[in-house]
Design a protein around this motif. Structure first.
Motif, PDB file in Angstrom:
ATOM      1  N   VAL A  68      10.018  54.454  -3.960  1.00 51.84           N
ATOM      2  CA  VAL A  68       9.549  53.801  -5.129  1.00 51.84           C
ATOM      3  C   VAL A  68       7.952  53.763  -4.991  1.00 51.84           C
ATOM      4  O   VAL A  68       7.289  53.783  -4.075  1.00 51.84           O
ATOM      5  CB  VAL A  68      10.108  52.264  -4.912  1.00 51.84           C
ATOM      6  N   THR A  69       7.827  54.175  -6.315  1.00 51.94           N
ATOM      7  CA  THR A  69       6.237  53.942  -6.521  1.00 51.94           C
ATOM      8  C   THR A  69       5.947  52.786  -7.281  1.00 51.94           C
ATOM      9  O   THR A  69       6.566  52.422  -8.476  1.00 51.94           O
ATOM     10  CB  THR A  69       5.621  55.203  -7.278  1.00 51.94           C
ATOM     11  N   VAL A  70       4.995  52.040  -7.077  1.00 52.49           N
ATOM     12  CA  VAL A  70       4.414  50.644  -7.632  1.00 52.49           C
ATOM     13  C   VAL A  70       3.043  50.890  -8.061  1.00 52.49           C
ATOM     14  O   VAL A  70       2.284  51.002  -7.344  1.00 52.49           O
ATOM     15  CB  VAL A  70       4.589  49.486  -6.766  1.00 52.49           C
ATOM     16  N   VAL A  71       3.019  50.934  -9.421  1.00 48.20           N
ATOM     17  CA  VAL A  71       1.603  51.240 -10.298  1.00 48.20           C
ATOM     18  C   VAL A  71       1.224  49.996 -10.817  1.00 48.20           C
ATOM     19  O   VAL A  71       1.853  49.143 -11.352  1.00 48.20           O
ATOM     20  CB  VAL A  71       1.920  52.294 -11.451  1.00 48.20           C
ATOM     21  N   VAL A  72       0.153  49.871 -10.228  1.00 47.64           N
ATOM     22  CA  VAL A  72      -0.686  48.481 -10.642  1.00 47.64           C
ATOM     23  C   VAL A  72      -1.879  48.853 -11.306  1.00 47.64           C
ATOM     24  O   VAL A  72      -2.737  49.525 -10.938  1.00 47.64           O
ATOM     25  CB  VAL A  72      -1.104  47.847  -9.182  1.00 47.64           C
ATOM     26  N   ARG A  73      -2.149  48.171 -12.416  1.00 47.47           N
ATOM     27  CA  ARG A  73      -3.417  48.251 -13.426  1.00 47.47           C
ATOM     28  C   ARG A  73      -4.004  46.788 -13.696  1.00 47.47           C
ATOM     29  O   ARG A  73      -3.244  45.801 -13.569  1.00 47.47           O
ATOM     30  CB  ARG A  73      -2.914  48.830 -14.784  1.00 47.47           C
ATOM     31  N   GLY A  74      -5.162  47.053 -13.693  1.00 51.26           N
ATOM     32  CA  GLY A  74      -5.896  45.803 -13.931  1.00 51.26           C
ATOM     33  C   GLY A  74      -6.599  44.960 -12.930  1.00 51.26           C
ATOM     34  O   GLY A  74      -6.759  45.680 -11.895  1.00 51.26           O
ATOM     35  N   GLU A  75      -6.615  43.547 -12.861  1.00 48.29           N
ATOM     36  CA  GLU A  75      -7.210  42.989 -11.562  1.00 48.29           C
ATOM     37  C   GLU A  75      -6.029  42.620 -10.672  1.00 48.29           C
ATOM     38  O   GLU A  75      -5.168  41.848 -11.155  1.00 48.29           O
ATOM     39  CB  GLU A  75      -7.933  41.731 -12.375  1.00 48.29           C
ATOM     40  N   LEU A  76      -6.548  43.101  -9.435  1.00 46.73           N
ATOM     41  CA  LEU A  76      -5.657  42.388  -8.175  1.00 46.73           C
ATOM     42  C   LEU A  76      -6.183  41.397  -7.585  1.00 46.73           C
ATOM     43  O   LEU A  76      -6.976  41.539  -6.783  1.00 46.73           O
ATOM     44  CB  LEU A  76      -5.243  43.798  -7.444  1.00 46.73           C
ATOM     45  N   ASP A  77      -6.048  40.180  -8.292  1.00 48.53           N
ATOM     46  CA  ASP A  77      -6.897  39.305  -7.586  1.00 48.53           C
ATOM     47  C   ASP A  77      -6.075  38.205  -7.155  1.00 48.53           C
ATOM     48  O   ASP A  77      -4.820  38.075  -7.486  1.00 48.53           O
ATOM     49  CB  ASP A  77      -7.993  38.569  -8.705  1.00 48.53           C
ATOM     50  N   VAL A  78      -6.756  36.934  -6.504  1.00 52.85           N
ATOM     51  CA  VAL A  78      -5.765  35.843  -6.305  1.00 52.85           C
ATOM     52  C   VAL A  78      -5.012  35.406  -7.326  1.00 52.85           C
ATOM     53  O   VAL A  78      -3.902  34.853  -7.201  1.00 52.85           O
ATOM     54  CB  VAL A  78      -6.855  34.812  -5.492  1.00 52.85           C
ATOM     55  N   ALA A  79      -5.598  35.228  -8.683  1.00 57.10           N
ATOM     56  CA  ALA A  79      -4.838  34.752  -9.653  1.00 57.10           C
ATOM     57  C   ALA A  79      -3.700  35.528 -10.257  1.00 57.10           C
ATOM     58  O   ALA A  79      -2.449  34.776 -10.791  1.00 57.10           O
ATOM     59  CB  ALA A  79      -5.509  34.794 -10.855  1.00 57.10           C
ATOM     60  N   HIS A  80      -3.445  36.958  -9.606  1.00 59.45           N
ATOM     61  CA  HIS A  80      -2.474  37.864 -10.115  1.00 59.45           C
ATOM     62  C   HIS A  80      -1.679  38.399  -8.749  1.00 59.45           C
ATOM     63  O   HIS A  80      -0.674  39.180  -8.931  1.00 59.45           O
ATOM     64  CB  HIS A  80      -2.933  38.879 -10.644  1.00 59.45           C
ATOM     65  N   ALA A  81      -2.239  38.211  -7.765  1.00 58.23           N
ATOM     66  CA  ALA A  81      -1.750  38.649  -6.341  1.00 58.23           C
ATOM     67  C   ALA A  81      -0.127  38.398  -6.258  1.00 58.23           C
ATOM     68  O   ALA A  81       0.788  39.113  -5.794  1.00 58.23           O
ATOM     69  CB  ALA A  81      -2.538  38.317  -5.311  1.00 58.23           C
ATOM     70  N   CYS A  82       0.161  37.093  -6.702  1.00 55.32           N
ATOM     71  CA  CYS A  82       1.575  36.671  -6.625  1.00 55.32           C
ATOM     72  C   CYS A  82       2.595  37.512  -7.479  1.00 55.32           C
ATOM     73  O   CYS A  82       3.674  37.623  -6.853  1.00 55.32           O
ATOM     74  CB  CYS A  82       1.773  35.180  -7.079  1.00 55.32           C
ATOM     75  N   GLU A  83       2.264  38.146  -8.557  1.00 50.79           N
ATOM     76  CA  GLU A  83       3.018  38.915  -9.273  1.00 50.79           C
ATOM     77  C   GLU A  83       3.483  40.177  -8.393  1.00 50.79           C
ATOM     78  O   GLU A  83       4.620  40.685  -8.089  1.00 50.79           O
ATOM     79  CB  GLU A  83       2.443  39.511 -10.608  1.00 50.79           C
ATOM     80  N   ASP A 120      -9.705  41.342  -5.118  1.00 51.72           N
ATOM     81  CA  ASP A 120     -10.413  40.423  -4.100  1.00 51.72           C
ATOM     82  C   ASP A 120      -9.631  40.166  -2.871  1.00 51.72           C
ATOM     83  O   ASP A 120      -8.832  40.955  -2.689  1.00 51.72           O
ATOM     84  CB  ASP A 120     -11.042  39.169  -4.898  1.00 51.72           C
ATOM     85  N   SER A 121     -10.140  39.169  -2.083  1.00 42.11           N
ATOM     86  CA  SER A 121      -9.465  39.058  -0.799  1.00 42.11           C
ATOM     87  C   SER A 121      -7.878  38.458  -0.955  1.00 42.11           C
ATOM     88  O   SER A 121      -7.248  38.962  -0.263  1.00 42.11           O
ATOM     89  CB  SER A 121     -10.127  37.868  -0.072  1.00 42.11           C
ATOM     90  N   GLY A 122      -7.539  37.966  -2.179  1.00 40.79           N
ATOM     91  CA  GLY A 122      -6.237  37.563  -2.444  1.00 40.79           C
ATOM     92  C   GLY A 122      -5.523  38.615  -2.719  1.00 40.79           C
ATOM     93  O   GLY A 122      -4.239  38.808  -2.096  1.00 40.79           O
ATOM     94  N   GLY A 123      -5.711  39.757  -3.430  1.00 37.26           N
ATOM     95  CA  GLY A 123      -4.999  41.012  -3.728  1.00 37.26           C
ATOM     96  C   GLY A 123      -5.076  41.653  -2.425  1.00 37.26           C
ATOM     97  O   GLY A 123      -4.181  42.518  -2.117  1.00 37.26           O
ATOM     98  N   LEU A 124      -6.179  42.189  -1.665  1.00 33.26           N
ATOM     99  CA  LEU A 124      -6.222  43.026  -0.556  1.00 33.26           C
ATOM    100  C   LEU A 124      -5.277  42.151   0.445  1.00 33.26           C
ATOM    101  O   LEU A 124      -4.551  42.783   1.343  1.00 33.26           O
ATOM    102  CB  LEU A 124      -7.587  42.912  -0.048  1.00 33.26           C
ATOM    103  N   GLY A 125      -5.158  40.768   0.768  1.00 35.72           N
ATOM    104  CA  GLY A 125      -4.498  40.101   1.615  1.00 35.72           C
ATOM    105  C   GLY A 125      -2.948  40.493   1.279  1.00 35.72           C
ATOM    106  O   GLY A 125      -2.189  40.575   2.204  1.00 35.72           O
ATOM    107  N   THR A 126      -2.666  40.417   0.118  1.00 35.26           N
ATOM    108  CA  THR A 126      -1.342  40.658  -0.372  1.00 35.26           C
ATOM    109  C   THR A 126      -0.829  41.980   0.148  1.00 35.26           C
ATOM    110  O   THR A 126       0.353  42.321   0.667  1.00 35.26           O
ATOM    111  CB  THR A 126      -1.356  40.540  -1.879  1.00 35.26           C
ATOM    112  N   VAL A 127      -1.734  43.096   0.040  1.00 35.18           N
ATOM    113  CA  VAL A 127      -1.203  44.368   0.273  1.00 35.18           C
ATOM    114  C   VAL A 127      -1.027  44.437   1.821  1.00 35.18           C
ATOM    115  O   VAL A 127      -0.239  45.060   2.231  1.00 35.18           O
ATOM    116  CB  VAL A 127      -2.504  45.426  -0.169  1.00 35.18           C
ATOM    117  N   VAL A 128      -2.106  44.092   2.482  1.00 33.06           N
ATOM    118  CA  VAL A 128      -1.797  43.900   4.084  1.00 33.06           C
ATOM    119  C   VAL A 128      -0.668  43.172   4.507  1.00 33.06           C
ATOM    120  O   VAL A 128      -0.055  43.652   5.439  1.00 33.06           O
ATOM    121  CB  VAL A 128      -3.253  43.555   4.652  1.00 33.06           C
TER     122      VAL A 128
END
Length: 108
Positions: free
Chosen positions: A11-26, A54-62
């Motif tokens: 599966v490829t998950v394509v993400v566009r826009g801001e990957l920040d703490v406000a959106h990382a939950c998505e 931001d750290s929220g987005g990066l943390g979600t990926v890790v």
């Protein structure tokens, strides 16, 4: 933030826009749903369309990478903007999650 899921077993998950703490939950929910399906062997994250992270987005990926590995699913960044790739390299996260700058516009 926009998220598009392409494929089935790989599966490829394509993400566009801001990957920040406000959106990382998505993104977290999308990856959790894919892992819970039981038929996904690989999750490719295409972050070429991410304009900021931001750290929220990066943390979600890790953390998603660690959880995926625990259930024998390969999670990898297959495309990223130069900004995201450099950030991953600066924070040494690219040692955990391979991140390359990809110029292919297949999913853009």
């Amino acid at each position: 933030m926009q998220i598009e899921v392409v494929g089935e077993g790989a599966v490829t998950v394509v993400v566009r826009g801001e990957l920040d703490v406000a959106h990382a939950c998505e993104l977290r929910q999308v990856i959790t749903d894919l892992l819970n399906r039981g038929d996904v062997g690989t999750i490719d994250l295409d972050l070429r369309g991410v304009c900021s992270i931001d750290s929220g987005g990066l943390g979600t990926v890790v953390v998603a990478n660690r959880i995926a590995a625990a259930v024998d699913v390969r999670l990898q960044v297959v495309g990223s903007s130069p900004f995201v790739a450099e950030l991953l390299r600066m924070l040494a996260a690219d040692g955990v999650i391979p991140a390359d700058v990809v110029h292919n516009d297949k999913y853009r």
